[in-house]
Design a protein around this motif. Structure first.
Motif, PDB file in Angstrom:
ATOM      1  N   VAL A 116       0.868  -1.180   0.000  1.00 19.50           N
ATOM      2  CA  VAL A 116       0.000   0.000   0.000  1.00 19.50           C
ATOM      3  C   VAL A 116       0.905   1.231   0.000  1.00 19.50           C
ATOM      4  CG1 VAL A 116      -1.800   1.277   1.215  1.00 19.50           C
ATOM      5  CG2 VAL A 116      -1.784  -1.233   1.273  1.00 19.50           C
ATOM      6  N   ALA A 147      -7.567   4.866   3.287  1.00 23.02           N
ATOM      7  CA  ALA A 147      -7.158   3.701   4.076  1.00 23.02           C
ATOM      8  C   ALA A 147      -8.374   2.964   4.622  1.00 23.02           C
ATOM      9  CB  ALA A 147      -6.239   4.137   5.214  1.00 23.02           C
ATOM     10  N   GLU A 148      -9.405   3.713   4.988  1.00 24.66           N
ATOM     11  CA  GLU A 148     -10.643   3.092   5.477  1.00 24.66           C
ATOM     12  C   GLU A 148     -11.328   2.288   4.377  1.00 24.66           C
ATOM     13  OE1 GLU A 148     -11.731   2.903   8.411  1.00 24.66           O
ATOM     14  OE2 GLU A 148     -11.156   4.659   9.609  1.00 24.66           O
ATOM     15  N   LEU A 150      -9.907   0.594   1.901  1.00 26.77           N
ATOM     16  CA  LEU A 150      -9.147  -0.527   1.346  1.00 26.77           C
ATOM     17  C   LEU A 150      -9.891  -1.846   1.572  1.00 26.77           C
ATOM     18  CD1 LEU A 150      -5.498   0.335   2.484  1.00 26.77           C
ATOM     19  CD2 LEU A 150      -6.300   0.193   0.116  1.00 26.77           C
ATOM     20  N   PRO A 156      -0.615  -7.000   4.493  1.00 27.86           N
ATOM     21  CA  PRO A 156      -0.383  -5.636   3.999  1.00 27.86           C
ATOM     22  C   PRO A 156       0.975  -5.073   4.426  1.00 27.86           C
ATOM     23  CG  PRO A 156      -1.784  -5.566   5.917  1.00 27.86           C
ATOM     24  CD  PRO A 156      -1.544  -7.024   5.638  1.00 27.86           C
ATOM     25  N   LEU A 158       2.736  -1.107   4.351  1.00 26.76           N
ATOM     26  CA  LEU A 158       2.517   0.313   4.071  1.00 26.76           C
ATOM     27  C   LEU A 158       3.848   1.023   3.875  1.00 26.76           C
ATOM     28  CD1 LEU A 158       0.664   2.862   3.969  1.00 26.76           C
ATOM     29  CD2 LEU A 158       0.970   3.017   6.463  1.00 26.76           C
ATOM     30  N   VAL A 172      -2.648   7.967   8.644  1.00 28.35           N
ATOM     31  CA  VAL A 172      -2.932   6.759   7.865  1.00 28.35           C
ATOM     32  C   VAL A 172      -2.472   5.521   8.623  1.00 28.35           C
ATOM     33  CG1 VAL A 172      -2.268   5.489   5.781  1.00 28.35           C
ATOM     34  CG2 VAL A 172      -2.909   7.898   5.618  1.00 28.35           C
ATOM     35  N   MET A 176      -4.574   2.160   9.531  1.00 28.99           N
ATOM     36  CA  MET A 176      -4.143   0.862   9.021  1.00 28.99           C
ATOM     37  C   MET A 176      -3.872  -0.124  10.152  1.00 28.99           C
ATOM     38  SD  MET A 176      -3.876   0.902   5.577  1.00 28.99           S
ATOM     39  CE  MET A 176      -2.551  -0.197   5.089  1.00 28.99           C
ATOM     40  N   ARG A 177      -3.289   0.347  11.239  1.00 37.29           N
ATOM     41  CA  ARG A 177      -3.030  -0.546  12.371  1.00 37.29           C
ATOM     42  C   ARG A 177      -4.329  -1.053  12.984  1.00 37.29           C
ATOM     43  NH1 ARG A 177       1.787   2.678  15.598  1.00 37.29           N
ATOM     44  NH2 ARG A 177       3.547   1.411  14.859  1.00 37.29           N
ATOM     45  N   ARG A 179      -7.200  -1.407  11.378  1.00 39.73           N
ATOM     46  CA  ARG A 179      -7.875  -2.313  10.445  1.00 39.73           C
ATOM     47  C   ARG A 179      -7.091  -3.601  10.206  1.00 39.73           C
ATOM     48  NH1 ARG A 179      -9.889  -0.683   4.953  1.00 39.73           N
ATOM     49  NH2 ARG A 179     -10.862  -2.702   5.328  1.00 39.73           N
ATOM     50  N   LEU A 183      -0.254  -5.557  10.268  1.00 35.66           N
ATOM     51  CA  LEU A 183       0.379  -4.614   9.334  1.00 35.66           C
ATOM     52  C   LEU A 183       1.879  -4.481   9.591  1.00 35.66           C
ATOM     53  CD1 LEU A 183       0.049  -2.226   7.206  1.00 35.66           C
ATOM     54  CD2 LEU A 183      -0.062  -0.729   9.215  1.00 35.66           C
ATOM     55  N   TRP A 185       5.093  -1.953   8.164  1.00 39.64           N
ATOM     56  CA  TRP A 185       5.182  -0.647   7.513  1.00 39.64           C
ATOM     57  C   TRP A 185       6.594  -0.082   7.604  1.00 39.64           C
ATOM     58  CZ3 TRP A 185       6.779   3.332  10.668  1.00 39.64           C
ATOM     59  CH2 TRP A 185       6.690   3.098  12.053  1.00 39.64           C
TER      60      TRP A 185
END
Length: 577
Positions: A116, A147-148, A150, A156, A158, A172, A176-177, A179, A183, A185
């Motif tokens: 992402v 991000a919401e 996706l 994923p 990032l 962001v 992301m964390r 959801r 994750l 990143w």
């Protein structure tokens, strides 16, 4: 109006590296030169490179031999496969920070991550990162809202565009964390971008408005403007000083000036100079008058007269003054005509003075030729030897400057290509016409050793003045193809040479006075060296001094070195006219 300039403004390391590499290739002469896409998102940089013979094309097949440069933003895998062509030397100018992001995207994609990318979807850098991250398999988002939206992702990863807003990235990352608990990143925002944004945020509480300088296509410039708007401040995003609206800006008292990562230093200085001219009607009018005098070279005439008068009271006599006036007029005329020719050599002026001269070419040329004619008339009342020396000075000027009339965009060869030739010619011409030639033609009470000491300190002071101006704008001189001493020796060695040129005149004059060769008023020339030293300190503290302030700091030393000895001769009655 006060103007605070962000110290992080202007070229980032990656842009400076790319421009330096292009200029190095130009010096090697392995043309023709072509950039695959715009090297950077700044019209002044692209225009300056075009003047140097560097073209731009969106199709690499247009490169037929010579050198093909890959832009700083990077290119996609598909584009990279098309740049290798027989007979074409490819130089990759991708910013190393972007290169790291490309490598990271490729490695994470190969490890099975769903990449992402936080960035601007249409930006070339994001296009390149996405191609390395698996193409359509990768996702591009612009903020927390995206991000919401996706889809569900099993693995994923990032990452960011290198010029992304650090605070947007944090927002962001938080989404992301929440959801995607698994994750992984990594922020690939470059250090320069982060420092630039953080400095602007620190300066915003002190500002009434913000001026952001940079290309309209520049993502990092747009990001700076967005940060200022989010703080609730009026923002003026401009590409040059010509886009500033005086009526609107006059209502503000505290202006913060910042610039994008591909904005050249000379553009920032010109915007700053224009803002300072908006400090009320009276101040603006006074600055405008000084600007006209300095940028039009009109200050050269009184400066040369002042230095000639100092020479007359130290090693000559009152009989020198007609020759001093003739020499000062010649220096004003020849220096001005050289500026006119040099401005024509660069169709898109990078310096404020060049732009000034281009707009007023005809009246300035008339004034310079008129001064030269008056100098010749005065020489008719002086010994024939003076006329011969004056003719020699004009001939030397013609040999050095007239080739500019036939220039086709590349710097001329010959003596003009010798680093520092312009500065040395400038310095020696002044010493000759305000001291040595008057002494040879009209004589004086001082002996040859005294004249030699005084003339040498003049040459050194004038060299120091030229070095100070060259040190202020290394970037602009390189872009315009000048071969200055600082570009050849580097900043550190040139600074050492500057301090040598500023200090040696003091030592020489003190020695001459101690040995009884020079009178006490000669010690007043110390003021020139002190002015140079103070000017250097002031300019170093200011990362983007206007060209006007730089020239006042440098050329003020000539007035100081001339006026103070003359006044000292009157005060101490050492040698009065």
């Amino acid at each position: 109006m006060s103007v605070v300039v962000a110290r992080t403004s202007g070229f980032c390391w990656g842009v400076r590296r790319a421009v330096d590499m292009v200029l190095a290739e130009i010096k090697k002469g392995r043309g023709p030169f072509l950039v695959f896409g715009p090297l950077v998102h700044n019209p002044q940089v692209l225009g300056a490179l075009e003047e140097r013979g560097v073209g731009m094309s969106m199709d690499p097949s247009d490169a037929e031999g010579g050198t093909l440069f890959i832009r700083t933003h990077g290119i996609t895998l598909e584009e990279r496969a098309s740049v290798e062509r027989p007979g074409v030397s490819v130089r990759d100018l991708t910013c190393p920070r972007v290169g790291r992001a490309l490598a990271l995207a490729r490695s994470r994609s190969r490890e099975g991550y769903e990449v992402v990318i936080l960035g601007d979807e249409g930006h070339q850098e994001v296009r390149a990162i996405r191609s390395y991250a698996g193409g359509e398999k990768a996702f591009v988002i612009s903020g927390p809202g995206d991000a919401e939206d996706l889809p569900r992702l099993s693995k994923p990863f990032l990452m960011t565009q290198t010029t992304q807003d650090s605070e947007v990235f944090e927002a962001v990352l938080e989404v992301m964390r929440r959801r995607f608990p698994a994750l992984e990143w990594e922020s690939t925002i470059c250090e320069s971008t982060g420092m630039r944004q953080n400095e602007l945020r620190r300066l915003l509480p002190k500002a009434d408005c913000v001026v952001v300088v940079g290309g309209r296509e520049s993502a990092n410039t747009a990001r700076l403007a967005s940060i200022a708007r989010e703080a609730g401040l009026p923002v003026f995003q401009v590409e040059s000083q010509d886009e500033l609206d005086p009526k609107t800006l006059k209502g503000f008292r505290k202006v913060v000036l910042t610039a994008g990562a591909s904005t050249p230093s000379w553009v920032i200085r010109r915007v700053r100079g224009r803002l300072l001219e908006l400090q009320g009607e009276n101040v603006g009018r006074a600055l405008g008058a000084v600007r006209t005098m300095v940028l039009g070279n009109f200050h050269v005439l009184p400066a040369a007269v002042a230095m000639g008068a100092a020479s007359a009271v130290v090693v000559g006599n009152a009989a020198w003054m007609p020759a001093i006036l003739s020499g000062a007029l010649a220096l004003f005329a020849l220096q001005g005509l050289h500026t006119v020719l040099e401005a024509g050599f660069s169709p898109t002026p990078g310096e404020e003075r060049r732009a000034f001269v281009v707009r007023r070419r005809n009246p300035l040329t008339i004034s310079y030729f008129s001064a030269l004619a008056l100098s010749v008339v005065l020489s008719a009342f002086l010994p024939p030897l003076w006329g011969a020396f004056l003719a020699g000075a004009v001939g030397l000027f013609a040999a050095y400057s007239l080739p500019l009339l036939h220039s086709s965009g590349a710097p001329p060869s010959g003596v003009r290509s010798v680093p520092g030739s312009r500065d040395l010619l400038f310095s020696s011409s002044w010493a000759l016409l305000v001291c040595i030639v008057p002494y040879l033609t009209l004589g004086g009470p001082a002996g040859p050793p005294a004249v030699a000491i005084w003339s040498l300190q003049l040459v050194l002071l004038l060299m120091g003045r030229s070095l100070l101006l060259d040190l202020v704008d290394l970037q602009g001189d390189a872009m315009l193809g000048r071969d200055t001493i600082p570009l050849t020796l580097g900043r550190r060695r040139s600074e050492a040479l500057f301090w040598t040129c500023a200090a040696l005149p003091v030592i020489l004059v003190a020695f001459g006075f101690a040995r009884g060769l020079l009178p006490a008023p000669g010690l007043g020339s110390f003021a020139g060296s002190l002015w140079l030293a103070a000017g250097y300190r002031l300019l170093i503290r200011n990362p983007f001094p206007s060209e006007l302030s730089a020239r006042l700091a440098a050329d003020g030393s000539l007035f100081a070195a001339g006026i103070v000895p003359f006044l000292a001769s009157i005060i101490f009655e050492a040698r009065v006219f």
